[in-house]
Design a protein around this motif. Structure first.
Motif, mmCIF file in Angstrom:
data_model
loop_
_atom_site.group_PDB
_atom_site.id
_atom_site.type_symbol
_atom_site.label_atom_id
_atom_site.label_comp_id
_atom_site.label_asym_id
_atom_site.label_seq_id
_atom_site.Cartn_x
_atom_site.Cartn_y
_atom_site.Cartn_z
ATOM 1 N N GLN A 27 -11.873 20.121 20.182
ATOM 2 C CA GLN A 27 -11.563 18.705 19.980
ATOM 3 C C GLN A 27 -11.596 17.905 21.285
ATOM 4 O OE1 GLN A 27 -7.665 17.404 18.485
ATOM 5 N NE2 GLN A 27 -8.743 16.783 16.639
ATOM 6 N N HIS A 50 -13.745 14.468 21.038
ATOM 7 C CA HIS A 50 -13.230 13.114 21.215
ATOM 8 C C HIS A 50 -13.957 12.374 22.326
ATOM 9 C CE1 HIS A 50 -9.192 13.485 18.886
ATOM 10 N NE2 HIS A 50 -10.239 13.815 18.172
ATOM 11 N N GLN A 91 0.839 -1.204 0.000
ATOM 12 C CA GLN A 91 0.000 0.000 0.000
ATOM 13 C C GLN A 91 0.870 1.247 0.000
ATOM 14 O OE1 GLN A 91 -2.072 0.720 3.702
ATOM 15 N NE2 GLN A 91 -3.721 1.813 2.661
ATOM 16 N N ILE A 115 -2.365 3.516 14.987
ATOM 17 C CA ILE A 115 -1.734 4.512 14.102
ATOM 18 C C ILE A 115 -2.014 4.164 12.639
ATOM 19 C CG2 ILE A 115 0.440 5.552 13.377
ATOM 20 C CD1 ILE A 115 1.543 4.856 16.192
HETATM 21 C C1 FAD Z 1 2.384 -0.490 11.707
HETATM 22 C C2 FAD Z 1 2.115 0.498 10.639
HETATM 23 C C3 FAD Z 1 1.891 0.076 9.335
HETATM 24 C C4 FAD Z 1 1.650 0.999 8.326
HETATM 25 N N1 FAD Z 1 1.508 0.552 7.040
HETATM 26 C C5 FAD Z 1 1.338 1.449 6.046
HETATM 27 C C6 FAD Z 1 1.287 1.023 4.691
HETATM 28 O O1 FAD Z 1 1.397 -0.145 4.395
HETATM 29 N N2 FAD Z 1 1.115 1.938 3.725
HETATM 30 C C7 FAD Z 1 0.988 3.257 4.016
HETATM 31 O O2 FAD Z 1 0.785 4.047 3.111
HETATM 32 N N3 FAD Z 1 1.051 3.719 5.297
HETATM 33 C C8 FAD Z 1 1.225 2.841 6.312
HETATM 34 N N4 FAD Z 1 1.343 3.282 7.617
HETATM 35 C C9 FAD Z 1 1.301 4.717 7.878
HETATM 36 C C10 FAD Z 1 0.088 5.233 8.646
HETATM 37 O O3 FAD Z 1 -1.050 5.268 7.822
HETATM 38 C C11 FAD Z 1 0.422 6.616 9.218
HETATM 39 O O4 FAD Z 1 1.453 6.437 10.141
HETATM 40 C C12 FAD Z 1 -0.750 7.270 9.873
HETATM 41 O O5 FAD Z 1 -1.731 7.663 8.953
HETATM 42 C C13 FAD Z 1 -0.344 8.490 10.737
HETATM 43 O O6 FAD Z 1 0.446 9.389 10.000
HETATM 44 P P1 FAD Z 1 1.834 9.915 10.613
HETATM 45 O O7 FAD Z 1 2.621 8.729 10.982
HETATM 46 O O8 FAD Z 1 2.400 10.861 9.647
HETATM 47 O O9 FAD Z 1 1.440 10.652 11.953
HETATM 48 P P2 FAD Z 1 0.942 12.156 12.113
HETATM 49 O O10 FAD Z 1 -0.142 12.432 11.160
HETATM 50 O O11 FAD Z 1 2.102 13.059 12.096
HETATM 51 O O12 FAD Z 1 0.323 12.096 13.571
HETATM 52 C C14 FAD Z 1 1.058 12.280 14.787
HETATM 53 C C15 FAD Z 1 0.083 12.414 15.955
HETATM 54 O O13 FAD Z 1 -0.737 13.568 15.736
HETATM 55 C C16 FAD Z 1 -2.103 13.219 15.793
HETATM 56 N N5 FAD Z 1 -2.860 14.034 14.863
HETATM 57 C C17 FAD Z 1 -2.575 14.326 13.568
HETATM 58 N N6 FAD Z 1 -3.550 15.055 13.014
HETATM 59 C C18 FAD Z 1 -4.492 15.234 13.975
HETATM 60 C C19 FAD Z 1 -5.768 15.893 14.037
HETATM 61 N N7 FAD Z 1 -6.283 16.511 12.969
HETATM 62 N N8 FAD Z 1 -6.454 15.852 15.211
HETATM 63 C C20 FAD Z 1 -5.946 15.216 16.299
HETATM 64 N N9 FAD Z 1 -4.760 14.587 16.305
HETATM 65 C C21 FAD Z 1 -4.044 14.590 15.153
HETATM 66 C C22 FAD Z 1 -2.127 11.764 15.388
HETATM 67 O O14 FAD Z 1 -3.316 11.115 15.842
HETATM 68 C C23 FAD Z 1 -0.874 11.244 16.048
HETATM 69 O O15 FAD Z 1 -1.156 10.951 17.393
HETATM 70 C C24 FAD Z 1 1.604 2.374 8.627
HETATM 71 C C25 FAD Z 1 1.803 2.790 9.952
HETATM 72 C C26 FAD Z 1 2.067 1.871 10.940
HETATM 73 C C27 FAD Z 1 2.316 2.353 12.337
#
Ligand code: FAD
Lengths: 393, 373
Positions: free
Chosen positions: B272, B276, A131, A372
């Motif tokens: 928020q 939540h 993905q 996450i």
């Molecule tokens: C085990 C694992 C497998 C994964 N596999 C894939 C994969 O196969 N393909 C792929 O494309 N992606 C994959 N991901 C990525 C995953 O989709 C992202 O990590 C996820 O969407 C969060 O994005 P980020 O890591 O950039 O965190 P961020 O978006 O930077 O978030 C950091 C923190 O801020 C909070 N936050 C952010 N925005 C808001 C808001 N608007 N309101 C409140 N809180 C907020 C989040 O909840 C989190 O606690 C994987 C992740 C993990 C951990």
């Protein structure tokens, strides 16, 4: 009703005859899961047999139409099949993002040509999909993604990068969100494309996780050729497909954080590890939390059932998938926290067979990602608040 | 059995909702309180309920009932929870009728059930002897005497004890526990009404050498504990259904308020921190809907195996309805604390039901025991 009963009978008999004995036990380690694909090495002859027999029947994807490799079963029959598999503690014959994520999206949005090309190999476990959604600067705010696909007539050239690609190094093909419209608003210039991961210009770099394993990669694109006939749906309208797929991914994550086929309930694990005294768990401190977790898990399972029954009755699930994703993953984290407590200092052993090679602590660490991946718990709560409760932005 | 309501049940739900909204909104309860109502419910409303057949839902057809099942009655109780409509439905039409249909002799049934179905006879289960629910701890005794029994002991927290015509009482007999039907006006029965916090009332009941005829035994001699558990499990499920109504209504009112109330120039629902918590509560309430429906359906389909579902439903609803009503107060701010505003009524009724027939701790423990730990 009668038909269903005879289906159950036939299914039971078929499974008895065809599910190898060694496939009737819970996973003992991550390596027990069968993911298939071009580079897959079967862990045992039984693992291969089980996959081959199930896919020959179309039962790796029981609800898909037979022309795409499915079993053509209706929802009642699928339920019976699941019950019968659970009855003998059968392992899933195949774990697959193709089955749980791409398949539903292709079935809904794909052209006949794309369905014929991609669905049967998914059903047979021959092609493993990765993905390509998240990017270094586009996580929760996924629609801000920047990987650029430029139009070159009959094909695009893709540049940019993806991150957190689960099993990126083992994937054969990728379903990927790319930017094809550069002037449009961020949701409107995204296309949903498919390409072979062995295409020149694509490379992966492993990312090591806290659970020790490295099934994740950063995936880099340098002039990677993407054929135009591999765009799913319309150009620049990939966001709708992306979201649809996410609802399936969330259901899958929420669901699989429930009892995996064949795994034992936490109360049984607790009884085994701690013993009972007059029918009461011999640890009065952990007992209430274990009971509370089991009760919540049971209520959650009933809610999954109710939602399925409602879907059958014509009510659509929609944003409710966020509720399942949120609750299911938080439950799973609680479950592993308790398993760690139940097993005390044994749960800390990282290597060696006594600690089953650290399966528990590694799994515990892995569950931290459940809330996450596929959109964080906070994002799911945002979706519920806005789209179900109608609270203001 | 699919976990959804069928069309007929949905019609009943609509009818109950419309009727209660019209005839017994929260202001009805407020009015009873302000009038200092001793009975705690309106006889007129009760007559209407009987006319609509609600008192007869569980009663077998041969005794003038509808035999429509627990799911149907649960739907009505849930709607009563939404408007906090006070009535003897839970104690009489559900708990009492359950005891009579499970164990009553033909004669007992013929004597009582038609009157109950018609709304002219009220029942109350008198089983608790201590402030915390411990149904297996029984000090009351019913000694075998010439052609009957001599009942001695006391009960507390008897729901509708102050209005009941017949009490259903558990007492120790020579070889176990037995249940008895005791007319409230029997010589030696003293009923002390006391008001409780939600403007309802309950009663302490004292049995001082009450002479009971042999025909007052309900079910088999000495076999009353299992029977009591089954009656209680039905009652618990009914209480959970009412709490489901309370939780949903308190939550709906809170979400409305989050959209209306403005602070810092924006609706408070845009914060928020509140979003939540509301979203989490939404998820918990979804779980509640499933578990209550499951428990009701189990009483209808698989009544011998209803203990686990009943404890699960009662425990979960105690937890979630509590959360819904306490969050409701907090998210309403100061106005939530005022008597003029209705939301506090939900908190109070919920607290009564939390204690009734076992709180979340009781049922968590029972659930674990039923699982073998
Ligand atoms: C085990 C694992 C497998 C994964 N596999 C894939 C994969 O196969 N393909 C792929 O494309 N992606 C994959 N991901 C990525 C995953 O989709 C992202 O990590 C996820 O969407 C969060 O994005 P980020 O890591 O950039 O965190 P961020 O978006 O930077 O978030 C950091 C923190 O801020 C909070 N936050 C952010 N925005 C808001 C808001 N608007 N309101 C409140 N809180 C907020 C989040 O909840 C989190 O606690 C994987 C992740 C993990 C951990």
């Amino acid at each position: 009703m009668k038909e269903l009963e005879s289906f159950r009978k036939e299914t039971r008999a078929w499974l008895e005859a065809n599910c190898p004995e060694s496939m009737r036990h819970p996973y003992g380690s991550e390596a027990d899961a069968c993911w298939g694909g071009r580079n897959w090495t079967f862990q045992s002859k039984d693992q291969r047999t089980w996959l081959e027999r199930m896919s020959a029947k179309g039962w790796t994807v029981p609800a898909w139409p037979p022309e795409y490799g499915g079993g053509g079963l209706n929802s009642r029959q699928v339920k019976v099949l699941k019950q019968e598999l659970a009855r003998i503690h059968a392992r899933p014959p195949l774990e697959s993002f193709g089955v749980s994520m791409l398949g539903p999206a292709l079935l809904k949005f794909g052209s006949e040509e794309l369905k014929k090309q991609h669905l049967p190999p998914i059903a047979r476990g021959e092609i493993r999909w990765a993905q390509g959604y998240s990017e270094p600067n586009a996580g929760s705010d996924l629609a801000s993604l920047q990987a650029r696909a430029e139009d070159h007539g009959d094909h695009y050239l893709l540049n940019g990068s993806k991150v957190w690609t689960s099993y990126g190094d083992l994937g054969d093909w990728m379903f990927c969100l790319v930017r094809t419209g550069f002037e449009a608003k961020k949701h409107e210039g995204i296309s949903f494309v498919l390409f072979d991961m062995s295409t020149p210009g694509l490379s992966t770099r492993p990312i090591k996780l806290i659970s020790g394993k490295s099934p994740f990669t950063e995936t880099l694109f340098e002039n990677v050729r993407v054929e135009k006939n591999q765009v799913v749906g319309q150009v620049n309208q990939g966001w709708t497909i992306a979201k649809y797929l996410l609802t399936h991914e969330r259901e899958m994550i929420g669901d699989s954080s429930q009892l995996r086929a064949g795994s034992i309930p936490i109360s049984q694990a607790a009884i085994r590890a701690l013993g009972t005294d007059n029918g009461i768990l011999a640890d009065s401190l952990l007992r209430p939390d274990i009971a509370q977790l089991e009760m919540d898990a049971r209520c959650f399972q009933l809610t999954v059932e109710r939602a399925r029954d409602e879907v059958k009755a014509g009510v659509s699930l929609g944003a409710a998938s966020s509720m399942f994703k949120y609750y299911g993953t938080e439950l799973n984290k609680r479950r592993y926290e308790l398993l760690m407590s139940i097993n005390g200092s044994d749960s800390l052993i990282w290597e060696g067979d006594a600690g089953r090679d650290g399966y528990l602590p590694k799994s515990w660490l892995r569950t931290k990602g459940n809330s996450i991946e596929g959109g964080t718990s906070e994002i799911q709560l945002n979706i519920i608040a806005k789209h179900i409760l109608g609270l203001p932005g | 059995m699919a976990l959804i309501l069928n069309e007929e049940q949905i019609m009943l739900q609509d009818a109950a909702r419309n009727y209660l909204r019209e005839s017994a909104p929260v202001s009805h309860l407020r009015q009873l309180r302000d009038q200092g109502s001793i009975e705690g419910f309106s006889r007129e409303l009760w007559r209407d309920m009987a006319d609509m057949g609600w008192t007869a839902i569980l009663v077998p057809e041969e005794f003038g009932g509808l035999a429509y099942g627990y799911t149907g009655l649960g739907i009505v109780l849930e709607e009563c929870g939404r408007t906090l409509a006070p009535s003897p439905l839970l104690a009489t039409a559900l708990t009492g009728v359950t005891a009579l249909t499970l164990a009553g002799s033909k004669q007992q049934q013929a004597e009582l059930l038609p009157a109950v179905a018609a709304g002219s006879h009220l029942l109350a289960l008198a089983c608790d002897e201590s402030a915390r629910h411990r149904p297996a701890q029984v000090a009351s005794t019913a000694e075998s005497v010439d052609q009957g029994y001599l009942l001695q002991g006391s009960k507390t927290a008897v729901v509708d004890g102050h209005i009941a015509d017949t009490l259903i009482v558990n007492a120790r007999t020579s070889g176990g526990i037995s249940l008895f039907l005791v007319p409230a006006d029997s010589a030696g029965v003293t009923i002390e009404r006391y008001p409780v916090l939600d403007t309802h009332a309950a009663a302490r009941v004292i049995f001082d050498s009450v002479k009971l005829p042999a025909g007052s035994l309900l079910g088999e001699l000495d076999e009353g504990q299992d029977l009591l558990d089954r009656v209680l499990d039905a009652a618990r499920t009914g209480a959970a259904a009412e709490m489901l109504g309370i939780a949903q209504e308190a939550f709906a009112r809170t979400v409305d308020y989050l959209k209306q109330r403005k602070q810092f120039g924006v609706p408070i629902g845009s914060f928020q921190a509140l979003q939540h918590r509301a979203a989490h509560l939404y998820a918990e309430i979804e779980l509640c809907k499933s578990v209550v429906l499951k428990a009701l359906q189990t009483l209808d389909e698989d009544p011998l195996d209803a203990a686990e579902a009943a404890s699960l439903a009662k425990a979960k609803l105690c937890e979630t309805a509590h959360l819904a009503t306490t969050e409701a107060i907090q998210m309403h701010g100061g106005i939530g604390m005022t008597d003029d505003f209705d939301i506090g009524f939900f908190l109070k009724r919920c607290k009564i039901l939390e204690h009734l027939y076992g709180d979340r701790y009781f049922h968590q423990d029972r659930f674990a025991r039923l699982q073998g730990y």
